[in-house]
Design a protein around this motif. Structure first.
Motif, PDB file in Angstrom:
ATOM      1  N   SER A 142       0.806  -1.227   0.000  1.00 35.18           N
ATOM      2  CA  SER A 142       0.000   0.000   0.000  1.00 35.18           C
ATOM      3  C   SER A 142       0.834   1.269   0.000  1.00 35.18           C
ATOM      4  O   SER A 142       0.407   2.286  -0.560  1.00 35.18           O
ATOM      5  N   TYR A 143       2.010   1.229   0.630  1.00 32.57           N
ATOM      6  CA  TYR A 143       2.889   2.395   0.599  1.00 32.57           C
ATOM      7  C   TYR A 143       3.746   2.440  -0.661  1.00 32.57           C
ATOM      8  O   TYR A 143       3.749   3.461  -1.369  1.00 32.57           O
ATOM      9  N   PRO A 144       4.482   1.390  -1.021  1.00 36.17           N
ATOM     10  CA  PRO A 144       5.370   1.504  -2.193  1.00 36.17           C
ATOM     11  C   PRO A 144       4.635   1.742  -3.504  1.00 36.17           C
ATOM     12  O   PRO A 144       5.188   2.368  -4.412  1.00 36.17           O
ATOM     13  N   PHE A 145       3.384   1.278  -3.636  1.00 36.29           N
ATOM     14  CA  PHE A 145       2.669   1.474  -4.896  1.00 36.29           C
ATOM     15  C   PHE A 145       2.415   2.951  -5.192  1.00 36.29           C
ATOM     16  O   PHE A 145       2.903   3.479  -6.203  1.00 36.29           O
ATOM     17  N   PRO A 146       1.677   3.703  -4.368  1.00 33.80           N
ATOM     18  CA  PRO A 146       1.439   5.109  -4.715  1.00 33.80           C
ATOM     19  C   PRO A 146       2.692   5.968  -4.669  1.00 33.80           C
ATOM     20  O   PRO A 146       2.778   6.965  -5.397  1.00 33.80           O
ATOM     21  N   VAL A 147       3.674   5.602  -3.856  1.00 36.08           N
ATOM     22  CA  VAL A 147       4.925   6.366  -3.849  1.00 36.08           C
ATOM     23  C   VAL A 147       5.635   6.221  -5.191  1.00 36.08           C
ATOM     24  O   VAL A 147       6.128   7.206  -5.764  1.00 36.08           O
ATOM     25  N   THR A 148       5.707   5.003  -5.701  1.00 32.08           N
ATOM     26  CA  THR A 148       6.311   4.784  -7.012  1.00 32.08           C
ATOM     27  C   THR A 148       5.575   5.570  -8.085  1.00 32.08           C
ATOM     28  O   THR A 148       6.182   6.200  -8.960  1.00 32.08           O
ATOM     29  N   VAL A 149       4.246   5.564  -8.019  1.00 29.15           N
ATOM     30  CA  VAL A 149       3.432   6.252  -9.020  1.00 29.15           C
ATOM     31  C   VAL A 149       3.663   7.758  -8.969  1.00 29.15           C
ATOM     32  O   VAL A 149       3.880   8.402 -10.008  1.00 29.15           O
ATOM     33  N   ILE A 150       3.626   8.354  -7.784  1.00 22.74           N
ATOM     34  CA  ILE A 150       3.754   9.811  -7.703  1.00 22.74           C
ATOM     35  C   ILE A 150       5.164  10.248  -8.075  1.00 22.74           C
ATOM     36  O   ILE A 150       5.357  11.318  -8.667  1.00 22.74           O
ATOM     37  N   CYS A 151       6.162   9.424  -7.769  1.00 25.35           N
ATOM     38  CA  CYS A 151       7.527   9.758  -8.184  1.00 25.35           C
ATOM     39  C   CYS A 151       7.639   9.772  -9.706  1.00 25.35           C
ATOM     40  O   CYS A 151       8.236  10.698 -10.283  1.00 25.35           O
ATOM     41  N   ARG A 152       7.069   8.778 -10.354  1.00 27.21           N
ATOM     42  CA  ARG A 152       7.117   8.741 -11.823  1.00 27.21           C
ATOM     43  C   ARG A 152       6.313   9.878 -12.421  1.00 27.21           C
ATOM     44  O   ARG A 152       6.717  10.479 -13.421  1.00 27.21           O
ATOM     45  N   LEU A 153       5.175  10.186 -11.839  1.00 25.06           N
ATOM     46  CA  LEU A 153       4.331  11.249 -12.362  1.00 25.06           C
ATOM     47  C   LEU A 153       5.019  12.600 -12.270  1.00 25.06           C
ATOM     48  O   LEU A 153       5.002  13.398 -13.216  1.00 25.06           O
ATOM     49  N   LEU A 244       3.389  15.750  -3.989  1.00 28.07           N
ATOM     50  CA  LEU A 244       4.215  14.635  -3.529  1.00 28.07           C
ATOM     51  C   LEU A 244       3.609  13.996  -2.283  1.00 28.07           C
ATOM     52  O   LEU A 244       3.486  12.766  -2.196  1.00 28.07           O
ATOM     53  N   ILE A 245       3.206  14.820  -1.317  1.00 24.30           N
ATOM     54  CA  ILE A 245       2.701  14.287  -0.047  1.00 24.30           C
ATOM     55  C   ILE A 245       1.267  13.783  -0.204  1.00 24.30           C
ATOM     56  O   ILE A 245       0.951  12.637   0.124  1.00 24.30           O
ATOM     57  N   ALA A 246       0.383  14.642  -0.733  1.00 22.68           N
ATOM     58  CA  ALA A 246      -1.020  14.236  -0.888  1.00 22.68           C
ATOM     59  C   ALA A 246      -1.168  13.115  -1.897  1.00 22.68           C
ATOM     60  O   ALA A 246      -2.112  12.322  -1.819  1.00 22.68           O
ATOM     61  N   GLY A 247      -0.220  13.023  -2.839  1.00 25.33           N
ATOM     62  CA  GLY A 247      -0.309  12.016  -3.887  1.00 25.33           C
ATOM     63  C   GLY A 247      -0.076  10.603  -3.404  1.00 25.33           C
ATOM     64  O   GLY A 247      -0.352   9.653  -4.141  1.00 25.33           O
TER      65      GLY A 247
END
Length: 411
Positions: A142-153, A244-247
């Motif tokens: 649950s944490y690594p998935f959206p973090v990876t996404v927002i970093c790429r975005l 970055l944070i809200a994402g």
């Protein structure tokens, strides 16, 4: 039970696993006055009306001196308030400029075109469970998935996650109106994190200015917004920090709360396993039933407002308890029942009005893909501990860890 005791109970960590009975008590007084300058609003229509009322400000600078909400007020730091914490016209200009590289009308397919990449990330994370028969869903998925996404975005190096993880946690924790914490110390710690995050983003801004890529950060730096002009350097930094944070903070909660709810409702989990089309209504009901943002504690009145039989005076601090409004029986039939077939599900899970969640389309898609893949691929999933340990934060409510045992992975 006194009102004061009730509000403190809602904020107390001991209530984090199940605040909903307390919200039901709170709704007996739709607009609750706490002290002289704090008003807590807990019923659906009153919350919805205030979210659309231009006399309600999101700018903490409009609080009266000494108002209860000042414990959350931002001080000067390397990062000025983001558009989420501003009012029109500043809010509208910055939000339009941030939306240009993210969604309609200028970039209508950005989120849609990410679907296949998001699916690959999800699949890779589940493959990473390997031969284990138990995982911590938060840490492992649950944490690594959206973090990876927002970093790429945004175009932020994923390997820098360890640097901004602590800053993001600290800034998010600064939203928590915990009455037992020292307000001065909280402001100091939060502002230090904002300053360090600002310095980190400033370095990236310089890199992207000279060597742009296809990330949103580059586009924010180099775009020309027509009549809106161009974002200043400080506006770029505050917007990037917000995204970055809200994402990822709220999406972590949405996925984790979602899987917890599905494991408590195995019939719905089985339905999702057999029908990926069920993901859309399931996620919408999750946003009503277990919203990742429980309350908005940072609103201020610009004039006297009569609502719910109470006059909220100009300059007062207003807290809007979204999660309580989502369980209001005056709006939703049988509101404490998890029902993905619920009709007219106009929940407050992403807020409403001009400050409705900027990243809602992406969060919806992430949750739909994540929960569908977990339902399909985990064989015999079950909770190790119920209720799980929760985060301290009463605003961004969600499990800190969610241990899930299962018999193996399906292909």
């Amino acid at each position: 039970m006194t009102h004061h005791t009730l509000l403190r109970q809602i904020l107390d960590y001991s209530s984090r696993a199940d605040p909903y009975p307390l919200y039901a008590e709170l709704r007996r007084t739709p607009v609750l006055q706490e002290g002289s300058d704090l008003f807590v609003v807990s019923t659906y229509w009153e919350i919805k009306n205030l979210l659309h009322d231009p006399r309600v400000s999101s700018d903490a600078r409009n609080l009266s001196p000494g108002a209860a909400g000042t414990l959350l007020q931002e001080e000067e730091s390397a990062l000025p308030p983001a558009f989420l914490r501003l009012d029109p016209p500043e809010h509208d200009r910055l939000r339009r400029m941030a939306m240009r590289p993210f969604g309609p009308p200028e970039t209508p397919r950005r989120v849609h075109d990410m679907r296949s990449e998001l699916a690959r990330i999800v699949s890779g994370l589940i493959d990473g469970f390997g031969d284990r028969n138990q995982v911590d869903l938060v840490e492992d998925f649950s944490y690594p998935f959206p973090v990876t996404v927002i970093c790429r975005l945004l175009g932020i190096p994923r390997e820098d996650e360890a640097r901004f993880h602590a800053w993001a946690d600290t800034i998010a924790a600064g939203l928590d109106p915990d009455p037992d914490q020292d307000a001065g110390e909280r402001r100091h710690v939060t502002q230090q994190a904002r300053t360090e995050l600002g310095a980190y983003l400033s370095e990236l801004v310089e890199e992207r200015r000279t060597a742009p890529d296809d990330g949103m950060l580059s586009e924010l730096i180099n775009q020309h917004g027509g009549t809106d002009g161009q974002m200043t350097r400080m506006e770029v930094l505050s917007t990037a920090a917000l995204l970055l944070i809200a994402g990822h903070e709220t999406t972590v909660n949405l996925i984790t709360n979602g899987m917890l709810t599905l494991l408590r409702h195995p019939d719905v989990l089985e339905r999702l396993r057999n029908d990926s089309g069920a993901a859309l209504p399931i996620v919408e009901e999750l946003l009503r039933f277990e919203p990742p943002v429980q309350l908005l504690p940072q609103r201020t009145t610009l004039a006297d407002i009569d609502i719910g039989g109470t006059t909220i005076p100009k300059g007062a601090s207003v807290w809007l308890v979204l999660a309580s409004g989502n369980r209001d029986p005056q709006r939703f039939t049988d509101p404490d029942r998890f029902d993905p077939d619920r009709e007219d599900n106009q929940h407050l899970g992403f807020g409403s009005g001009i400050h409705n969640c900027f990243g809602a389309p992406l969060a919806r898609l992430e949750a739909q893909l994540a929960l569908t893949a977990l339902a399909r691929r985990l064989d015999g999933p079950r909770l190790v501990k119920d209720p799980p340990p929760y985060r301290q934060n009463a605003v961004l409510r969600g499990p800190r860890h969610l241990e899930i045992a299962f018999d193996g992975l399906r292909a």
